[in-house]
Design an enzyme around this catalytic site. Structure first.
Site, short mmCIF file in Angstrom:
data_model
loop_
_atom_site.label_atom_id
_atom_site.label_comp_id
_atom_site.label_asym_id
_atom_site.label_seq_id
_atom_site.Cartn_x
_atom_site.Cartn_y
_atom_site.Cartn_z
N TYR A 73 0.84 -1.21 -0.04
CA TYR A 73 0.01 -0.07 -0.15
C TYR A 73 0.70 1.37 0.00
CZ TYR A 73 -4.05 3.00 0.93
OH TYR A 73 -4.91 4.07 0.80
N PHE A 125 -6.79 20.72 -24.04
CA PHE A 125 -7.56 19.20 -24.31
C PHE A 125 -8.99 19.44 -23.62
CE2 PHE A 125 -8.37 14.79 -24.49
CZ PHE A 125 -8.44 14.56 -25.73
N ASP A 126 -9.82 18.46 -24.16
CA ASP A 126 -11.18 18.57 -23.61
C ASP A 126 -10.99 18.25 -22.07
OD1 ASP A 126 -10.81 15.88 -24.34
OD2 ASP A 126 -12.66 15.48 -25.05
N ASP A 216 1.08 20.38 -20.06
CA ASP A 216 0.31 19.13 -20.16
C ASP A 216 1.14 18.06 -20.87
OD1 ASP A 216 -1.59 17.31 -20.80
OD2 ASP A 216 -2.93 18.56 -21.67
N ALA A 218 1.61 14.73 -21.88
CA ALA A 218 1.16 13.39 -22.75
C ALA A 218 2.20 13.02 -23.61
CB ALA A 218 -0.25 13.53 -23.16
N LYS A 259 0.22 7.77 -23.17
CA LYS A 259 0.53 8.15 -24.51
C LYS A 259 2.17 7.72 -24.75
CE LYS A 259 -3.54 10.58 -24.31
NZ LYS A 259 -4.14 10.61 -23.14
N HIS A 451 -19.92 13.97 -26.47
CA HIS A 451 -19.43 13.51 -27.46
C HIS A 451 -19.49 11.73 -27.29
CE1 HIS A 451 -16.22 14.91 -25.51
NE2 HIS A 451 -15.44 13.75 -25.84
C1 P71 Z 1 -6.87 11.27 -26.75
C2 P71 Z 1 -7.16 11.36 -25.41
C3 P71 Z 1 -8.02 10.34 -24.61
C4 P71 Z 1 -9.26 10.64 -25.05
C5 P71 Z 1 -10.00 11.61 -24.63
C6 P71 Z 1 -11.33 11.80 -25.11
C7 P71 Z 1 -11.82 11.05 -25.87
C8 P71 Z 1 -11.10 9.96 -26.38
C9 P71 Z 1 -9.74 9.78 -26.16
C10 P71 Z 1 -6.15 12.66 -23.49
C11 P71 Z 1 -5.50 13.55 -23.05
C12 P71 Z 1 -4.70 14.38 -24.06
C13 P71 Z 1 -3.84 15.52 -23.27
C14 P71 Z 1 -3.23 16.31 -24.40
C15 P71 Z 1 -4.68 15.21 -21.23
C16 P71 Z 1 -5.40 14.03 -21.74
C17 P71 Z 1 -6.40 13.11 -20.67
N1 P71 Z 1 -6.34 12.28 -24.76
N2 P71 Z 1 -4.02 15.83 -22.00
O1 P71 Z 1 -6.31 12.30 -27.41
O2 P71 Z 1 -4.50 14.22 -25.13
O3 P71 Z 1 -5.68 11.99 -20.32
O4 P71 Z 1 -6.98 10.19 -21.15
O5 P71 Z 1 -5.16 9.82 -19.45
O6 P71 Z 1 -7.14 11.18 -18.81
O7 P71 Z 1 -7.45 10.53 -27.49
P1 P71 Z 1 -6.19 10.64 -19.99
#
Ligand code: P71
Length: 460
Positions: A73, A125-126, A216, A218, A259, A451
């Protein structure tokens, strides 16, 4: 390696069968899914280019690491391996693991953002936008104008317009600004890199107005690769040294490890040296993600991330990946399919606004194209446009996205050139009948992050 050849620097040890179901079944599946590819079963998909997030193939070394998970843990040895790895690559003193990127955002952002604040980014990002808004803030984007012209070459389309950013800070007053987020590579603009020069300028802006600058992170390694390949001065610098320099200009990062760390799950908050912020993050992590030496991950997951971070910054790996995606982009472009040019780091972004000018943004041209590509070849891309952007929270009006992209996102080490060739051929096949593709309207529209679960139908 002879010029023009792009041989993967790995061989394949395990395979997963995929199957192209008949066209009639694809039609039925799409209808059942409410014309939303998120609602398909993955078995109904032949080539899955929905995302590069968590869809990566781990190496034998990462899988071996999974067997060495220390599931204590507190104080797992894998946590310390991960921490040492982050210190070595980024020169950041502190880390807190999280279950994925948005976990890092939900812990860090409320500590920095107050009700009514603005958060400035090249392009949120969203999920980052959502977490800024959940913390009571407003997300503002300051990407350079060159990014909006998809045909025009610019080596760093992810850059901030620094003058516009500074003007906004002066206009609102620095007390109204919570922080600056640099998204590398800039996903929503087409996986476009940010230059070191630009990162440095943004950092200076942060210092001048006393604002924290957050990465950010990734796709940090892909961003470093572009710097190495597009800036002469950096041609002979190692990827690792470029990363160190990039992160020397920022105060903290949130990272989706799904990523460039080449794993299936995980995230990290990194803090350069701010002890006070680190202590706050650690406390906040406990109720939201978990004790700060595991943060929602198993020990084995942290081990896979530590090993993946080291693999993800290897030049031959990055070169093969970026070149493979570029090949797909160039093939589409030379066949008259409009794309965000130059091709980005993790995906080819098809300009659906240009390809389907008869469909207005309120009818989601990129989603309509994504559906057609699924019918054509069982290929699942994803809409990055007005459908994803959503409505203005105050007026309820559909916002017009600056882009209507169909993103063909390439998972790491998963598909070969022949898969991507099939994708290109399928898209080229539908090019001559795009004018027959119909726009879409909602039959069900959820309030937030619509979406993922929305249902649509073609407008007859
Ligand atoms: C991508 C994603 C993941 C995703 C999100 C929405 C719909 C389908 C797939 C995630 C990101 C990203 C950046 C720049 C933070 C996140 C969140 N991307 N910053 O592109 O691209 O990370 O998914 O691990 O929570 O498909 P998380």
């Amino acid at each position: 390696m002879p010029k023009g050849l792009n041989v993967p620097p790995y061989k394949i040890k395990m395979v997963e069968p995929i199957n192209l179901i008949p066209k009639e079944e694809r039609k039925k599946a799409l209808k059942r899914a409410g014309y939303n590819l998120f609602s398909l079963k993955s078995e109904e998909v032949f080539i899955d280019l929905l995302t590069d997030s968590g869809t990566n193939a781990m190496s034998d070394n990462q899988w071996a690491g999974m067997m060495r998970g220390d599931e204590s843990y507190a104080g797992s040895k894998n946590f310390f391996h991960l921490k040492d790895t982050v210190q070595d690559i980024f020169d950041y003193k502190h880390i807190v693991p999280t279950h994925q990127g948005r976990g890092a955002e939900q812990v860090l952002f409320p500590l920095l953002v107050d009700e009514g604040d603005y958060v400035l980014s090249n392009m949120h990002f969203d999920t980052t936008k959502a977490h800024v808004e959940l913390a009571g803030g407003t997300a503002k984007n300051f990407i350079i104008d060159e990014a909006l012209n998809t045909d025009k070459y610019h080596p760093f389309k992810g850059n901030f317009d620094v003058d516009k950013t500074e003007k906004f800070i002066k206009e609102k007053g620095k007390d109204k600004i919570a922080m600056i987020i640099i998204t590398i590579t800039c996903n929503s603009a087409g996986g476009q890199p940010v230059s070191l020069e630009n990162i440095k300028k943004v950092s200076q802006l942060g210092k001048k107005y006393d604002l924290p600058v957050i990465m950010d992170a990734a796709r940090f390694a892909e961003n470093a690769f572009f710097i190495k390949s597009r800036v002469q001065e950096y041609e002979n610098k190692s990827i690792k040294n470029i990363i160190k320099e990039m992160f020397s200009y920022t105060d903290a990062f949130t990272m989706s490890a799904k990523k460039d760390a080449i794993v299936n799950i995980g995230g990290i908050i990194g803090i350069k040296d701010d002890e006070e912020l680190y202590n706050k993050v650690r406390s906040q992590a406990v109720p939201l993600e978990g004790f700060p030496t595991y943060g929602g991950l198993a020990g084995r997951d942290m081990e896979a991330i530590a090993r993946g971070l080291k693999e993800g910054i290897q030049y031959p790996y990055l070169k093969h990946r970026i070149d493979q995606i570029n090949l797909l982009g160039e093939k589409l472009k030379s066949n008259g399919i409009p794309i965000q040019y130059p091709v980005g780091g993790h995906a080819v972004f098809v300009n659906a606004k240009k390809l389907l000018p008869h469909i207005p943004y309120q009818q989601f041209p990129a989603q309509a194209l994504a559906n057609e590509l699924y019918l054509e070849g069982g290929i699942r891309g994803v809409e990055i446009g007005s459908l994803l952007l959503g409505r203005d929270p105050k007026t309820g009006e559909q916002i017009e996205s600056p882009f209507e992209f169909l993103r063909l996102t390439i998972p790491r080490r998963v598909y070969t050139d022949s898969h991507l060739n099939f994708v290109a051929e399928s898209l080229i096949n539908i090019k001559d009948r795009v004018d027959k593709i119909k726009g879409l309207k909602f039959t069900y529209e959820p309030d937030i992050l619509r979406h993922f679960t929305a249902r649509l139908k073609p407008i007859e």
